[in-house]
Scaffold this active site. Structure first.
Site, short mmCIF file in Angstrom:
data_model
loop_
_atom_site.label_atom_id
_atom_site.label_comp_id
_atom_site.label_asym_id
_atom_site.label_seq_id
_atom_site.Cartn_x
_atom_site.Cartn_y
_atom_site.Cartn_z
N SER A 126 0.81 -1.03 -0.05
CA SER A 126 0.00 0.09 0.04
C SER A 126 0.90 1.28 -0.07
O SER A 126 0.45 2.46 -0.08
CB SER A 126 -0.89 -0.08 1.20
OG SER A 126 -0.15 0.35 2.37
N ASP A 152 -3.48 3.75 15.03
CA ASP A 152 -3.96 2.51 14.84
C ASP A 152 -4.00 1.52 15.92
O ASP A 152 -3.33 1.51 16.99
CB ASP A 152 -3.60 1.84 13.48
CG ASP A 152 -4.36 0.74 12.94
OD1 ASP A 152 -4.87 -0.24 13.63
OD2 ASP A 152 -4.76 1.19 11.68
N ASP A 212 -5.92 5.85 4.95
CA ASP A 212 -6.49 4.81 3.88
C ASP A 212 -7.09 3.89 4.73
O ASP A 212 -6.44 2.58 4.95
CB ASP A 212 -4.94 4.22 3.46
CG ASP A 212 -5.24 3.14 2.19
OD1 ASP A 212 -6.28 3.30 1.81
OD2 ASP A 212 -4.44 2.22 2.18
N LYS A 248 -13.03 4.31 -0.69
CA LYS A 248 -13.26 2.83 -1.06
C LYS A 248 -14.60 2.95 -2.00
O LYS A 248 -15.43 3.80 -1.68
CB LYS A 248 -13.47 1.91 -0.05
CG LYS A 248 -12.33 1.76 1.12
CD LYS A 248 -10.86 1.57 0.50
CE LYS A 248 -10.03 1.63 1.44
NZ LYS A 248 -8.67 1.44 0.67
N CYS A 288 -1.63 1.15 10.72
CA CYS A 288 -1.19 -0.23 10.79
C CYS A 288 -1.03 -1.05 9.22
O CYS A 288 -2.11 -1.00 8.52
CB CYS A 288 -1.95 -0.91 11.82
SG CYS A 288 -1.50 -2.76 11.55
N PRO A 289 0.15 -1.78 8.75
CA PRO A 289 1.22 -1.87 9.53
C PRO A 289 2.43 -0.74 9.36
O PRO A 289 3.26 -0.75 9.84
CB PRO A 289 1.70 -3.10 9.00
CG PRO A 289 1.37 -3.19 7.58
CD PRO A 289 -0.02 -2.35 7.79
N GLY A 290 1.81 0.25 8.36
CA GLY A 290 2.70 1.42 8.30
C GLY A 290 3.35 1.63 6.81
O GLY A 290 4.23 2.61 6.54
#
Length: 360
Positions: free
Chosen positions: A187, A239, A276, A305, A220-222
């Site tokens: 991402s 998060d 996000d 989304k 998360c996770p970054g």
């Protein structure tokens, strides 16, 4: 030229088509769309010859959400003979004079990618022929029009041109980004592409500079935090889930284990807010609106989304509502833009800048 050719993600042809119909109507240009699901392109055929050039000139590519690239095109060239594909293409481009670049492309589909090797090899002799005809300059010139030859099937191509000041700098409108080995997730490429797309290159050093404060909601996770950290920013990562240890070890990240929808920053000197989260787009938009009304950030990039149907209508409604709500609450100086980026899937990326008229 009678056609406007638009590249888009496969599966988003209806959304791209709906958008260009609305935008053409705003310019009082009539026409109809021709497209097939998963072709990864849309044709808007104008009723009047020459109107495609009007659209290519007057509709900003950056203002289109679902189109990656566009060019004014002639009618589809069919049955290009294997022994001489070049002559019909050169003949079709007689009205193009002294273009600065040639791009031989395909739509972004698995089937079309099989023609990519042919396109690379075909470019060399076609370039020479176009130079000889005068359609193409001897040396590339970034200020001149770009000739596009897009093979949509074997022996079938749309040919035309785009204006260099209203065109993607990338083949097929796709930036080629590589994921770093230490990035926590793929991402990360979404935010990397978003910064490249929304922030002009000459302004990136100022607007994405080391030492800035940033907040990442739903971090998360970054993956998105990673892009902020590598640009030297200090990040509040919000998060309930765990963050990548490598990011935490940089000393630039403070992890707040909290719900992104309820988090209030302890300090309000935030330059960048990014988000996000997998959530209803209207709820994410309301969250960003609240932060903007409170004046808690300067710029924001966030993802919405998308639903399965009527995606253009949904995004347009959300953006229009956001503009209305901000103005109703005294936020008048702002700019907003959205794009279905290459690294996005069923989402669009939005950039909101508060007080763009004021220096950074």
């Amino acid at each position: 030229m009678i056609n406007l050719f638009l590249f888009c993600r496969a599966g988003y042809e209806k959304d791209c088509a709906a958008e260009i119909q609305v935008r053409a109507a705003e310019l009082d240009i009539g026409g109809f769309v021709k497209t097939n699901t998963n072709d990864a392109y849309v044709i808007f055929q104008c009723f009047q010859a020459g109107d495609a050039e009007v659209l290519a000139k007057n509709i900003s590519l950056d203002s289109l959400i679902f189109a990656r690239q566009m060019f004014a095109a002639k009618e589809l060239l069919k049955g290009l003979p294997e022994q001489d594909r070049i002559s019909p293409i050169v003949e079709a481009l007689t009205q193009v004079n002294k273009a600065g670049e040639l791009r031989v492309e395909t739509p972004d589909t698995n089937e079309a990618k099989e023609r990519s090797n042919f396109c690379r090899k075909f470019t060399v002799p076609l370039r020479q022929a176009l130079k000889k005809s005068g359609a193409l300059l001897e040396k590339e010139n970034p200020k001149r029009p770009i000739i596009h030859v897009c093979f949509v099937a074997s022996g079938q191509a749309y040919v035309g041109y785009s204006l260099s000041n209203n065109s993607s700098p990338y083949f097929m409108g796709i930036p080629r980004l590589k994921i770093a080995a230490d990035a926590p997730s793929r991402s990360t490429l979404k935010l990397d592409e978003a910064f490249i797309h929304f922030i002009p290159k000459e302004e990136q050093e100022t607007r994405l500079s080391s030492g800035m404060k940033a907040v990442d909601l739903g971090a998360c996770p970054g993956g998105w935090t990673y892009q902020l950290v590598r640009r030297g920013m200090f990040v509040a990562a919000v998060d309930n889930g765990p963050m990548d240890q490598g990011l935490m070890d940089t000393g630039q990240v403070k992890h707040y284990q909290a719900d992104g929808f309820r988090f209030e920053p302890p300090r309000k000197n935030i330059t960048w807010l990014v988000c996000d989260m997998i959530e209803k787009p209207s709820r994410v938009a309301e969250l960003i609106e609240a932060w903007a009304i409170n004046g808690w950030f300067k710029e924001s990039i966030f993802n919405l989304k998308l639903p399965m149907k009527a995606r253009y209508k949904e995004v347009s409604t959300i953006l229009a509502t956001m503009e209305e709500i901000l103005k109703e609450n005294g936020v008048d100086d702002f700019s907003i833009a959205a794009k279905h980026l290459y690294h996005d899937r069923d989402e669009v990326t939005v950039h909101l800048c508060l007080r763009p008229s004021q220096p950074w």
